[in-house]
Scaffold this active site. Structure first.
Site, mmCIF file in Angstrom:
data_model
loop_
_atom_site.group_PDB
_atom_site.id
_atom_site.type_symbol
_atom_site.label_atom_id
_atom_site.label_comp_id
_atom_site.label_asym_id
_atom_site.label_seq_id
_atom_site.Cartn_x
_atom_site.Cartn_y
_atom_site.Cartn_z
ATOM 1 N N PRO A 9 0.929 -1.128 -0.224
ATOM 2 C CA PRO A 9 -0.266 0.115 0.245
ATOM 3 C C PRO A 9 0.450 1.132 -0.397
ATOM 4 O O PRO A 9 1.986 1.197 0.374
ATOM 5 C CB PRO A 9 -0.559 0.139 1.123
ATOM 6 C CG PRO A 9 -0.875 -1.650 1.494
ATOM 7 C CD PRO A 9 0.355 -2.462 1.233
ATOM 8 N N ASN A 10 0.529 2.226 -0.478
ATOM 9 C CA ASN A 10 1.063 3.685 -0.667
ATOM 10 C C ASN A 10 2.535 3.378 -1.812
ATOM 11 O O ASN A 10 2.265 4.912 -2.358
ATOM 12 C CB ASN A 10 0.782 4.328 1.049
ATOM 13 C CG ASN A 10 -0.014 4.317 1.210
ATOM 14 O OD1 ASN A 10 -1.118 4.656 0.635
ATOM 15 N ND2 ASN A 10 -0.093 3.641 2.824
ATOM 16 N N ARG A 17 5.150 11.203 -2.264
ATOM 17 C CA ARG A 17 5.247 10.727 -0.680
ATOM 18 C C ARG A 17 6.535 11.030 -0.150
ATOM 19 O O ARG A 17 7.336 9.899 0.202
ATOM 20 C CB ARG A 17 4.192 9.492 -0.776
ATOM 21 C CG ARG A 17 4.534 9.045 0.755
ATOM 22 C CD ARG A 17 4.259 7.333 0.020
ATOM 23 N NE ARG A 17 3.773 6.865 1.762
ATOM 24 C CZ ARG A 17 4.304 5.499 2.144
ATOM 25 N NH1 ARG A 17 4.658 4.634 1.291
ATOM 26 N NH2 ARG A 17 3.766 5.311 3.201
ATOM 27 N N TYR A 22 11.031 8.941 1.125
ATOM 28 C CA TYR A 22 11.704 7.759 0.854
ATOM 29 C C TYR A 22 12.136 7.735 -0.143
ATOM 30 O O TYR A 22 12.223 7.040 -1.242
ATOM 31 C CB TYR A 22 9.910 7.233 0.810
ATOM 32 C CG TYR A 22 9.070 6.589 1.996
ATOM 33 C CD1 TYR A 22 9.590 5.928 2.315
ATOM 34 C CD2 TYR A 22 8.152 7.373 1.911
ATOM 35 C CE1 TYR A 22 9.385 5.463 3.561
ATOM 36 C CE2 TYR A 22 7.166 7.224 2.907
ATOM 37 C CZ TYR A 22 7.800 5.851 3.465
ATOM 38 O OH TYR A 22 7.186 5.808 4.843
ATOM 39 N N ASN A 73 8.546 -4.790 -0.085
ATOM 40 C CA ASN A 73 8.316 -4.266 0.387
ATOM 41 C C ASN A 73 6.287 -4.185 0.681
ATOM 42 O O ASN A 73 5.661 -3.397 -0.066
ATOM 43 C CB ASN A 73 8.560 -2.744 0.031
ATOM 44 C CG ASN A 73 8.487 -1.729 0.460
ATOM 45 O OD1 ASN A 73 7.724 -1.904 1.664
ATOM 46 N ND2 ASN A 73 9.287 0.210 0.361
ATOM 47 N N ALA A 76 3.023 -0.228 5.069
ATOM 48 C CA ALA A 76 2.762 -0.229 6.395
ATOM 49 C C ALA A 76 1.982 -1.795 6.880
ATOM 50 O O ALA A 76 1.426 -2.286 7.889
ATOM 51 C CB ALA A 76 0.874 0.537 6.329
ATOM 52 N N GLU A 97 12.351 -8.787 2.784
ATOM 53 C CA GLU A 97 11.587 -7.893 2.680
ATOM 54 C C GLU A 97 12.375 -6.713 2.238
ATOM 55 O O GLU A 97 13.875 -6.386 2.373
ATOM 56 C CB GLU A 97 11.241 -8.364 4.415
ATOM 57 C CG GLU A 97 10.785 -7.012 4.980
ATOM 58 C CD GLU A 97 10.177 -7.404 6.411
ATOM 59 O OE1 GLU A 97 10.132 -8.378 6.813
ATOM 60 O OE2 GLU A 97 10.018 -6.241 7.160
ATOM 61 N N HIS A 99 12.757 -2.815 2.839
ATOM 62 C CA HIS A 99 11.846 -1.458 3.265
ATOM 63 C C HIS A 99 13.299 0.225 2.415
ATOM 64 O O HIS A 99 14.437 0.225 2.821
ATOM 65 C CB HIS A 99 12.341 -1.174 4.545
ATOM 66 C CG HIS A 99 11.098 -1.421 5.387
ATOM 67 N ND1 HIS A 99 9.767 -1.561 4.702
ATOM 68 C CD2 HIS A 99 11.545 -2.935 5.517
ATOM 69 C CE1 HIS A 99 8.581 -3.271 5.272
ATOM 70 N NE2 HIS A 99 10.185 -3.780 6.515
ATOM 71 N N ARG A 106 12.587 4.748 12.951
ATOM 72 C CA ARG A 106 11.727 5.947 13.100
ATOM 73 C C ARG A 106 10.072 5.497 14.026
ATOM 74 O O ARG A 106 11.042 5.000 15.189
ATOM 75 C CB ARG A 106 10.735 4.825 11.711
ATOM 76 C CG ARG A 106 11.661 5.991 10.485
ATOM 77 C CD ARG A 106 10.800 5.736 9.179
ATOM 78 N NE ARG A 106 10.188 6.542 9.146
ATOM 79 C CZ ARG A 106 9.392 6.860 8.005
ATOM 80 N NH1 ARG A 106 9.361 5.263 7.144
ATOM 81 N NH2 ARG A 106 8.455 7.421 7.973
#
Ligand code: DQA
Length: 144
Positions: A9-10, A17, A22, A73, A76, A97, A99, A106
């Site tokens: 998502p996103n 964004r 990012y 990735n 969330a 995975e 990121h 964070r």
């Protein structure tokens, strides 16, 4: 060799964004860089993005039968996507995975990944190059 490259998502909003977190590249620019490296390595990459956990699971269930590794990735969903985690585990494929940001530097809620325990490994905080590292590792491990 075919690798699934999955964006949660996103991530379709990359470029617009939170670019300071990012990066400035769009998702299609990142996908092109990964595709270029995949061609150099002689592997096929099948790319998929969705904002829906169900669609990500459908893709994994269908496509993992014909693939040898997954780079994901999860966005969330990293932090709470237990159905996604189960689908990845059920695929029985090596999962890396990725990121873009360093999730451990964070907010506290981002520092837990429900995917990490079933993953071959994780790359966090290295920007778009993290995907290239993941691809190179999957290919190198397959060759051994
Ligand atoms: C992310 C980190 C997640 O916490 C966030 O929800 C994202 C992107 C990353 O690439 O740094 O969507 O997975």
């Amino acid at each position: 060799m075919k690798i699934l490259l999955i964006h949660g998502p996103n991530l379709n909003m990359l470029g617009k964004r939170e670019a300071t977190i990012y990066g400035h590249k769009t998702l299609s620019e990142i996908d092109s860089l990964i595709e270029k490296r995949a061609q150099e390595l002689g592997v096929e990459v099948l790319t998929f993005q969705s904002n829906s956990e169900g669609a990500l699971i459908d893709f994994i269930q269908t496509e993992s039968l014909k693939a040898e590794g997954i780079i994901i990735n999860p966005g969330a969903l990293t932090h709470y996507g237990l159905s996604l985690r189960d689908a990845l585990a059920d695929s029985a494929l090596p999962v890396i995975e990725v990121h873009l940001s360093n999730i451990y530097a964070r907010e506290e809620w981002r520092q837990k990944s429900v995917i990490a325990p079933i993953a071959r490994g994780q790359v966090s905080g290295l920007g778009w190059r993290g995907y290239i590292a993941a691809l190179e590792i999957l290919v190198a491990e397959k060759a051994q």
